[in-house]
Motif scaffolding. Structure first.
Motif, short mmCIF file in Angstrom:
data_model
loop_
_atom_site.label_atom_id
_atom_site.label_comp_id
_atom_site.label_asym_id
_atom_site.label_seq_id
_atom_site.Cartn_x
_atom_site.Cartn_y
_atom_site.Cartn_z
N THR A 127 -1.45 -22.77 -16.39
CA THR A 127 -0.71 -21.77 -15.78
C THR A 127 -2.07 -20.94 -16.08
O THR A 127 -1.43 -19.67 -15.19
CB THR A 127 0.11 -20.80 -17.29
OG1 THR A 127 1.02 -21.81 -17.33
CG2 THR A 127 0.40 -19.67 -17.63
N THR A 128 -2.96 -20.78 -16.61
CA THR A 128 -4.46 -19.57 -16.40
C THR A 128 -5.11 -19.93 -15.52
O THR A 128 -6.17 -19.08 -15.25
CB THR A 128 -5.08 -19.50 -17.85
OG1 THR A 128 -5.11 -21.50 -18.02
CG2 THR A 128 -4.18 -19.59 -18.98
N LYS A 129 -4.95 -21.15 -14.31
CA LYS A 129 -6.33 -21.60 -13.57
C LYS A 129 -5.99 -20.01 -12.51
O LYS A 129 -5.04 -19.43 -12.45
CB LYS A 129 -5.42 -22.83 -12.23
CG LYS A 129 -7.13 -22.60 -12.04
CD LYS A 129 -6.39 -24.60 -11.01
CE LYS A 129 -7.42 -24.61 -10.51
NZ LYS A 129 -7.67 -26.38 -9.85
N ASN A 130 -7.10 -20.01 -12.79
CA ASN A 130 -7.09 -18.47 -11.57
C ASN A 130 -6.35 -17.30 -11.70
O ASN A 130 -6.23 -16.79 -11.27
CB ASN A 130 -6.86 -18.89 -10.27
CG ASN A 130 -8.06 -19.15 -9.14
OD1 ASN A 130 -9.41 -19.12 -9.36
ND2 ASN A 130 -7.98 -19.90 -8.26
N ILE A 131 -6.66 -17.17 -13.34
CA ILE A 131 -5.55 -15.59 -14.16
C ILE A 131 -6.27 -14.41 -13.18
O ILE A 131 -5.49 -13.45 -12.96
CB ILE A 131 -5.49 -15.43 -15.76
CG1 ILE A 131 -4.97 -14.55 -15.71
CG2 ILE A 131 -6.69 -15.69 -15.65
CD1 ILE A 131 -4.31 -15.04 -16.94
N LEU A 132 -7.42 -14.29 -12.72
CA LEU A 132 -7.36 -13.11 -12.76
C LEU A 132 -8.43 -15.00 -10.81
O LEU A 132 -9.56 -13.99 -10.62
CB LEU A 132 -9.61 -13.21 -12.68
CG LEU A 132 -9.63 -11.97 -13.96
CD1 LEU A 132 -10.02 -11.48 -14.27
CD2 LEU A 132 -7.74 -10.84 -14.12
N GLY A 133 -7.32 -14.27 -10.11
CA GLY A 133 -7.20 -14.32 -7.96
C GLY A 133 -7.61 -13.79 -7.45
O GLY A 133 -7.27 -12.61 -8.23
#
Length: 531
Positions: free
Chosen positions: A210-216
């Protein structure tokens, strides 16, 4: 025999002494973790393994860990442990999530100051003999809006420190309640709102799907122009290439990173950019934090190996030492109930329901669930335990559900286990008496009072005269002594059951002789592991 623990990374002398003081045999080899082949060679000798980040606990290592019961990571990150393989092996994985909270939070604040005032660049320039006073124009933190992604343990400390710096704090955290946010003095917002408003953004969440690359790339483009981004949590939360592009374009004014998608980071898109501050994963690198997590992991592992307490486990429900003392008899009962049903069931189980009634309904139910499932699974896999059982059940597609209710009958509390197969449903209930001993109190809806022993025999029949006499005489003829004998029936001339506690394991010839009488629908010898 005292448990044995291997320490394969550098831990303090005080942590080693905790093991020794608790009567645990310790083998302190702080460089062994770097030699994976040697570690694989010796790991089978130990009940516990205490590590930091240098030791890599791979599937190969775990294959050789024939006696291993617990892995303790001094620190929060467990990326160096194959947790799936550990769970299948039945090994508990513990970490110490609270020992370095303050240190990591302080590092995030330090990096925020560093990127706001360009301290590393100014220091390097001054060391070089330059006096570029006008080249390093910074910004104040006072009055700025800090966006905190993840307001849990570490993020919560960062919020508190930022409020002390007179910053306005907005927080995005799906698990943060409105009342808790009010108590913290922060404004709970959605991620979209945080991105638009924050002058500084700091991340404090684990790396998950869910949080992977939350700031993609897409979310970074939504940030306020001139934002500064700090990451002391986990690499992979930010798209580093997209961030580098925005740093070069000036949309992002600066960034400070302590963690990277690939570590050790020898090269990275952020390296060499003048408005980026980088440190080599120093979030927990203070003398105090390193000592705290070392002491904490030694205490946790000792508590588990000696008292059965499970603290900060990542692959099993936690259970404090106090809970373990109170729940011990109920954990044993739950395992016996599961084992009873597991030994009687010869076809695939599709679903398990566990009913908790009365006092037991207020206990640590996830731990009790694990005990029930482990008991059921042991027939098919004798090596299964409380850690690996839920994994095995999930792999087999078994649906597990629980029900809890207030006291509803004679007993202060009881546990009832019901399983479903493609052709039938089977249930058994039990309780713990004041002497701490488990009892079976209902089988197939028929009430009984059967003491649990290591060697038992279960029979079913139609209630007819002479059946009990035949049961006793046949066992007597085969030299099988009965320690305890419990009977129950649904109705006169209806379904009847007998549960016998034997002095020794049921003899095959006795079982065959009972079956040969033709009086019994089932004759099942049962074995139970007693504490």
């Amino acid at each position: 025999m005292a448990p044995r623990v291997l320490i394969s990374d550098q831990l303090s002398d005080a942590a080693v002494q905790i093991f020794k003081d608790r009567g645990i045999e310790v083998d302190f080899q702080p460089d062994l973790g770097k030699d994976k082949d040697k570690l694989a060679e010796v790991i089978g000798q130990y009940d516990g393994l205490a590590i930091r980040s240098a030791t890599k606990v791979t599937e190969k290592i775990l294959e050789n860990a024939t006696n291993l019961k617990v892995i303790g990571r001094a620190g929060i990150g467990t990326d160096n442990i194959d947790k799936d393989a550990a769970s299948k092996k039945g090994v508990i994985v513990m970490n110490t999530p609270f020992g370095n909270m303050i240190t990591t939070a302080e590092h995030a604040i330090a990096l925020m100051f560093a990127v706001a005032r360009q301290i590393p660049e100014a220091s390097a320039s001054t060391h070089a003999g330059k006096w570029e006073k006008n080249a390093f124009m910074g910004v104040e933190l006072t009055g700025k809006t800090l966006g905190v992604i993840g307001a849990g343990n570490i993020g919560g400390i960062v919020c508190n420190r930022a409020l002390g710096l007179k910053m306005k704090v907005v927080a995005y955290d799906p698990f943060l309640g409105a009342e808790k946010a009010k108590q913290m003095g922060v404004e709970k917002v959605e991620l979209e709102d945080l991105l638009k408003r924050a002058d500084f953004i700091t991340l404090h969440v684990p790396l998950t799907d869910t949080t992977k690359n939350i700031l993609g790339r897409e979310n970074l483009a939504k940030t306020k122009k001139g934002v500064r981004i700090i990451n002391c949590a986990r690499g992979g939360l930010v798209d580093e290439e997209a961030l580098a592009e925005l740093l070069k374009s000036g949309h992002v004014a600066g960034a400070a990173f302590d963690v990277f998608a690939v570590e050790p980071a020898k090269e990275n898109p952020l390296f060499g950019l003048p408005n980026v501050v980088c440190t080599p994963h120093l979030g927990a690198a203070t003398t105090e934090a390193q000592e705290n997590v070392a002491l904490q992991v030694a205490e946790q592992m000792s508590n588990y190996l000696l008292d059965g307490a499970v603290e900060n486990a990542l692959n099993m429900p936690s259970m404090t030492a106090e809970e373990a003392k109170v729940m011990g008899p109920w954990v044993a009962l739950s395992g016996h109930l599961g084992s009873f049903i597991g030994q009687l069931t010869d076809e695939p189980i599709t679903a398990i329901n566990i009913l908790y009634d009365g006092v037991v309904a207020e206990m640590n139910l996830p731990a009790l669930n694990c005990s029930v499932v482990a008991g059921i699974m042991k027939k098919a896999n004798p090596d299964v335990n409380l850690v690996s059982a839920p994994v095995v059940a999930k792999e087999r597609g078994i649906k597990i559900s629980t029900t809890n209710q207030a006291k509803s009958g004679t007993f202060d509390g009881y546990v009832k286990v019901t399983i479903k197969t493609p052709t039938r449903e089977r249930s058994i209930a039990g309780t713990v008496f004041s002497d701490g001993k488990p009892r079976f109190i209902q089988i197939k809806g028929i009430n009984i009072d059967a003491e649990v022993g290591p060697h038992m025999l279960y029979t079913t029949n139609i209630d007819t005269p002479g059946t009990i006499g035949t049961l006793g005489s046949v066992l007597g003829e085969k030299g099988q002594n009965i320690a305890n004998f419990t009977l129950g029936r649904a109705s006169a001339n209806g379904q009847a059951i007998a549960v016998l506690y034997l002095d020794e394991k049921a003899k095959p010839e006795a079982v065959d002789a009972l079956k040969a009488t033709g009086l019994f629908e089932q004759v099942r010898p049962l074995e139970f592991t007693m504490a």
